[in-house]
Design an enzyme around this catalytic site. Structure first.
Site, PDB file in Angstrom:
ATOM      1  N   CYS A   1       0.823  -1.214   0.000  1.00 17.35           N
ATOM      2  CA  CYS A   1       0.000   0.000   0.000  1.00 17.35           C
ATOM      3  C   CYS A   1       0.861   1.271   0.000  1.00 17.35           C
ATOM      4  O   CYS A   1       1.438   1.595  -1.030  1.00 17.35           O
ATOM      5  CB  CYS A   1      -0.995  -0.054   1.148  1.00 17.35           C
ATOM      6  SG  CYS A   1      -2.389   1.049   0.854  1.00 17.35           S
TER       7      CYS A   1
ATOM      8  N   GLU B   1      -0.254  -8.368   5.351  1.00 22.37           N
ATOM      9  CA  GLU B   1       0.190  -8.421   6.758  1.00 22.37           C
ATOM     10  C   GLU B   1      -0.983  -8.364   7.729  1.00 22.37           C
ATOM     11  O   GLU B   1      -0.829  -8.689   8.905  1.00 22.37           O
ATOM     12  CB  GLU B   1       1.196  -7.278   7.036  1.00 22.37           C
ATOM     13  CG  GLU B   1       0.629  -5.863   7.129  1.00 22.37           C
ATOM     14  CD  GLU B   1       0.431  -5.182   5.778  1.00 22.37           C
ATOM     15  OE1 GLU B   1       0.511  -5.871   4.728  1.00 22.37           O
ATOM     16  OE2 GLU B   1       0.187  -3.961   5.768  1.00 22.37           O
TER      17      GLU B   1
ATOM     18  N   HIS C   1      -2.959  -5.306   1.813  1.00 19.11           N
ATOM     19  CA  HIS C   1      -2.225  -5.534   3.070  1.00 19.11           C
ATOM     20  C   HIS C   1      -2.244  -6.993   3.497  1.00 19.11           C
ATOM     21  O   HIS C   1      -2.990  -7.339   4.430  1.00 19.11           O
ATOM     22  CB  HIS C   1      -2.890  -4.725   4.195  1.00 19.11           C
ATOM     23  CG  HIS C   1      -2.810  -3.248   4.035  1.00 19.11           C
ATOM     24  ND1 HIS C   1      -1.757  -2.512   4.518  1.00 19.11           N
ATOM     25  CD2 HIS C   1      -3.655  -2.368   3.463  1.00 19.11           C
ATOM     26  CE1 HIS C   1      -1.951  -1.235   4.250  1.00 19.11           C
ATOM     27  NE2 HIS C   1      -3.098  -1.115   3.608  1.00 19.11           N
TER      28      HIS C   1
HETATM   29  N1  GLN Z   1      -3.431   6.295   1.019  1.00 24.94           N
HETATM   30  C1  GLN Z   1      -2.223   6.012   1.735  1.00 24.94           C
HETATM   31  C2  GLN Z   1      -1.052   6.807   1.197  1.00 24.94           C
HETATM   32  O1  GLN Z   1      -1.188   7.628   0.381  1.00 24.94           O
HETATM   33  C3  GLN Z   1      -1.897   4.526   1.713  1.00 24.94           C
HETATM   34  C4  GLN Z   1      -2.889   3.777   2.544  1.00 24.94           C
HETATM   35  C5  GLN Z   1      -2.385   2.530   3.175  1.00 24.94           C
HETATM   36  O2  GLN Z   1      -1.172   2.270   3.267  1.00 24.94           O
HETATM   37  N2  GLN Z   1      -3.303   1.765   3.672  1.00 24.94           N
HETATM   38  O3  GLN Z   1       0.056   6.603   1.601  1.00 24.94           O
END
Ligand code: GLN
Length: 198
Positions: free
Chosen positions: A81, A179, A177
């Site tokens: 992410c 994890e 994710h």
């Molecule tokens: N939207 C977040 C960002 O810009 C990422 C979100 C996440 O890691 N769950 O970093």
């Protein structure tokens, strides 16, 4: 090879979950906040969290350029992410000037930040994942997607038409994710890739 030593960037985000997942996947996992800890890693995980905040902290901790260098030299990395966003070579919708996420260029790809977020903040989906024997339960939270991949980048998973997991050499990135679920197969793919001779 002994268990690979894999650092988890621990400036912000869900560090603890990645440490647990890596250990269960057979790695020696530890937190990275300083240059010396970065230098001794066989591989690095950049966790989920907030990519603009992480960029800011990478600067404050004087890790931004050292991390770019290690990635350029070929250190394998896995980003989930926010970590996927930072591993990109180009970021779209990176944030407002002065508070934007900066690309570390670990994987040759263009990533759009908060891409799914505009449609729906969070969702979960089963995704087919190359190299993993059955679908992965994927949790997306204000997630990015990948809009372009370089010739050396393999697409591992899609959600609908959007690319949500990629691999380049021994490096991986996922929009979601793993994890946060008990499924360690994606972490295993990363750990076993590092342990392999080539
Ligand atoms: N939207 C977040 C960002 O810009 C990422 C979100 C996440 O890691 N769950 O970093």
């Amino acid at each position: 090879m002994n268990a690979p030593r894999i650092g988890v960037l621990a400036l912000q985000g869900d560090t603890r979950e990645h440490l647990a997942a890596l250990r269960e996947a057979g790695a020696e996992a530890y937190t990275v906040r300083r240059r010396s800890e970065l230098d001794s890693a066989d591989g690095l995980v950049i966790p989920g969290g907030e990519s603009t905040a992480m960029t800011h902290l990478l600067r404050s901790f004087e890790l931004l350029e050292p991390l770019r260098s290690r990635l350029a030299e070929g250190m394998p990395a896995y980003g989930s992410c926010a970590g996927m966003i930072l591993l990109a070579s180009e970021i779209l919708d990176a944030g407002v000037a002065g508070r934007e996420a900066l690309p570390l260029a670990g994987i040759d790809m263009t990533v759009r930040r908060n891409a799914f977020g505009r449609q729906v903040d969070s969702f979960e989906e089963q995704v087919e994942f190359t190299g993993v024997d059955s679908p992965v339960h994927a949790v997306f939270i204000r997630a990015p997607w990948v809009e372009r991949v370089g010739d050396d980048v393999e697409v591992l998973a899609r959600a609908g038409e959007h690319i949500v997991a990629v691999r380049q050499g021994k490096s991986l990135a996922t929009s979601f994710h793993p994890e946060m679920t008990g499924d360690r197969r994606v972490h295993k793919l990363f750990v076993e890739g590092i342990s392999a001779r080539r």
